[in-house]
Motif scaffolding. Structure first.
Motif, PDB file in Angstrom:
ATOM      1  N   GLU A 256      -7.405   4.127   7.313  1.00  0.00           N
ATOM      2  CA  GLU A 256      -8.221   3.065   6.719  1.00  0.00           C
ATOM      3  C   GLU A 256      -7.381   1.839   6.392  1.00  0.00           C
ATOM      4  OE1 GLU A 256     -10.461   4.454   3.295  1.00  0.00           O
ATOM      5  OE2 GLU A 256     -11.373   5.982   4.599  1.00  0.00           O
TER       6      GLU A 256
ATOM      7  N   ASN B 269      -0.217   4.620  -1.311  1.00  0.00           N
ATOM      8  CA  ASN B 269      -1.452   5.219  -0.782  1.00  0.00           C
ATOM      9  C   ASN B 269      -1.295   5.807   0.614  1.00  0.00           C
ATOM     10  OD1 ASN B 269      -2.833   4.370  -3.090  1.00  0.00           O
ATOM     11  ND2 ASN B 269      -3.094   2.321  -2.216  1.00  0.00           N
TER      12      ASN B 269
ATOM     13  N   LYS C  18      -6.491  10.200   7.208  1.00  0.00           N
ATOM     14  CA  LYS C  18      -7.694   9.340   7.053  1.00  0.00           C
ATOM     15  C   LYS C  18      -7.402   8.079   6.248  1.00  0.00           C
ATOM     16  CE  LYS C  18     -11.576  10.290   8.917  1.00  0.00           C
ATOM     17  NZ  LYS C  18     -11.603  11.644   9.468  1.00  0.00           N
ATOM     18  N   LYS C  19      -6.790   8.279   5.066  1.00  0.00           N
ATOM     19  CA  LYS C  19      -6.534   7.149   4.160  1.00  0.00           C
ATOM     20  C   LYS C  19      -5.590   6.133   4.818  1.00  0.00           C
ATOM     21  CE  LYS C  19      -6.768   6.379  -0.598  1.00  0.00           C
ATOM     22  NZ  LYS C  19      -5.912   6.754  -1.748  1.00  0.00           N
ATOM     23  N   THR C  20      -4.529   6.657   5.446  1.00  0.00           N
ATOM     24  CA  THR C  20      -3.590   5.764   6.133  1.00  0.00           C
ATOM     25  C   THR C  20      -4.309   5.000   7.242  1.00  0.00           C
ATOM     26  OG1 THR C  20      -1.806   7.305   5.666  1.00  0.00           O
ATOM     27  CG2 THR C  20      -1.390   5.683   7.379  1.00  0.00           C
TER      28      THR C  20
ATOM     29  N   TYR D 285       0.820  -1.222   0.000  1.00  0.00           N
ATOM     30  CA  TYR D 285       0.000   0.000   0.000  1.00  0.00           C
ATOM     31  C   TYR D 285       0.847   1.263   0.000  1.00  0.00           C
ATOM     32  CZ  TYR D 285      -3.868  -3.011   1.504  1.00  0.00           C
ATOM     33  OH  TYR D 285      -4.824  -3.991   1.593  1.00  0.00           O
TER      34      TYR D 285
ATOM     35  N   ASP E  40       0.172   8.373   3.546  1.00  0.00           N
ATOM     36  CA  ASP E  40       0.597   9.771   3.570  1.00  0.00           C
ATOM     37  C   ASP E  40       2.123   9.818   3.574  1.00  0.00           C
ATOM     38  OD1 ASP E  40       1.393  10.437   6.720  1.00  0.00           O
ATOM     39  OD2 ASP E  40      -0.106   8.850   6.538  1.00  0.00           O
TER      40      ASP E  40
END
Ligand code: ATP
Ligand code: MG
Length: 419
Positions: free
Chosen positions: A216, A190, A212-214, A187, A192
């Protein structure tokens, strides 16, 4: 010329708010004292290497948030970003361990971190914290957690949750680190950018990312609890059992790694459901390696810190506290009376009354208006004629009754009126 204002990320705590701080400090210090913790006060600035070595160079705190400067003697100095490193430095330097057994310490005061200021996040903020040095027992972990929950409960706070994890021993983390890397590497793009950096240096930190993305992605990462060795597992199970024995509810959170490098085994946070984004009011855990890392003898330890600003935000929502009002508002006019009022006011204070003396020199009417607004129970009035006759007027502001009494009798009358 522009007025000089307080530095971004710092706040004046004005008198109306100070009462909340005093209430918090009093409540906490009483509970800490009951559990035999003693207050320690260490300097606000320390040599920079204390934090670099103690907190860890790969952490946000050391990497990006420290207020570091060179002093006039060419030394690198840092305003403390947290309390534990200074307390441990003092523990070693003053040989507090020489007393044998455990050392129970607490502190409160200002901390400094260069962060983006927002509600509940400042550059100068305050913590109350405790450190329990010298015990590796699970009972010690639970004692400190119980004290934190007691303080929050005594303040009347609700909607809190205790999040609990174990970050294991150094060895456990080595095995886990590899499993985490195996999971996260696919990942990589994706994550940060900070987390991408950490992938090679300190992948555990990625679980602590605010992105947020991390977050998830981290959600499905392997759990560190599956990688604990027998001793770590046993310690953690015991912590859980003892918490249940004390009826302290908790939630397991394998994503909880905390922001500082020195934690081992138990890590915990207390989160409020009423604070929005800056929700953690208390963070702590066990740090068995720190004392030896800072040059002391190997000493297990556990502690926590409460963010006072965040608690105050909660307290303000909970109950309005009003500032202390004087018992007596003292009005006088004419030079002789004004001077004598100063003497009487001082004597009354020595007798235990809270007395506010009107210093305005304005007419009686204006002084009476201020007296009405002061919240005092009694207004004392001294004019030139009262001084000459050795008298003083006593006005009961609660029922507007008024009488002129001999100055000799003043204390006696006040005793009847103010209990
Ligand atoms: P956060 O994840 O919110 O940045 P942290 O993990 O950096 O917190 P700790 O170093 O564990 O925080 O500090 C303990 C407590 O101190 C936090 O839970 C929080 O309540 C408070 N705190 C930390 N940094 C700040 C800050 N900049 N302003 C106000 N309070 C803070
Ligand atoms: Mg932080």
């Amino acid at each position: 010329m522009d007025n000089i204002e307080a530095i971004r990320g710092t706040k004046d705590i004005l008198p109306k708010k100070v009462i909340y701080w005093q209430y918090l400090e009093k409540t906490a210090s009483e509970i800490l004292t009951k559990a035999a913790y003693q207050e320690i006060r260490t300097p606000i600035f320390e040599q920079t290497p204390l934090f670099e070595r103690g907190i860890g160079e790969a952490t946000d705190v050391v990497g990006k948030e420290m207020y570091t400067f060179t002093d006039r003697g060419d030394r690198s100095i840092t305003l403390r970003p947290e309390g534990t490193a200074g307390v441990v430095r003092s523990y070693i330097q003053n040989k507090l361990f020489a007393s044998g057994g455990v050392e129970r310490l607490w502190y409160s005061g200002a901390m400094f971190r260069y962060e983006r200021p927002q509600a509940g996040r400042q550059r100068q903020f305050h913590q109350i914290g405790l450190e329990l040095l010298g015990s590796k027992a699970a009972r010690a972990d639970v004692e400190v957690i119980a004290i934190a929950t007691d303080i929050l409960k005594a303040l009347g706070l609700k909607n809190l949750s205790l999040q609990l994890n174990s970050v294991g021993s150094k060895e456990d983390r080595q095995t886990y680190r590899q499993a985490l890397l195996d999971y996260l590497t696919p990942y990589k793009d994706n994550l940060d950018s900070d987390s991408q950096d950490r992938l090679s240096r300190n992948p555990l930190r990625i679980l602590d990312s605010k992105d947020k993305k991390t977050q998830e992605i981290a959600q499905n990462a392997p759990s560190i609890l599956d990688y604990l060795g027998d001793d770590s597992r046993h310690h953690f199970d015991k912590v859980c059992t003892l918490l249940s024995d004390l009826s302290i509810p908790y939630e397991l959170n394998p994503r909880l790694v905390r922001g500082l490098d020195y934690y081992t085994h138990t890590a915990f946070e207390i989160i409020s459901g009423d604070l929005g984004a800056q929700a953690t009011v208390c963070g702590g855990g066990r740090y068995d390696g720190l004392v030896s890392q800072l040059g002391g003898v190997e000493t297990p330890a556990v502690g926590w810190a409460i963010g006072m600003e965040r608690l105050i935000l909660l307290l303000e929502k909970l109950q309005p506290l009003s500032p202390q009002t004087p018992d007596i508002y003292f009005v006088s006019r004419g030079e002789k009376a004004e001077n004598y009022a100063l003497v009487i006011a001082q004597n009354l204070r020595h007798s235990g009354y809270k007395v506010e003396l009107d210093l305005s020199g304005s007419n009686f009417l204006k002084q009476f208006k201020r007296s009405d607004r002061s919240g005092a129970k009694i207004c004392l009035v001294l004019g030139e004629s009262e001084v000459e006759q050795g008298m003083i007027q006593v006005k009961n502001l609660e029922n507007s009754e008024q009488k002129t009494v001999s100055q000799d009798k003043l204390l006696e009358i006040l005793t009847q009126l103010i209990n």
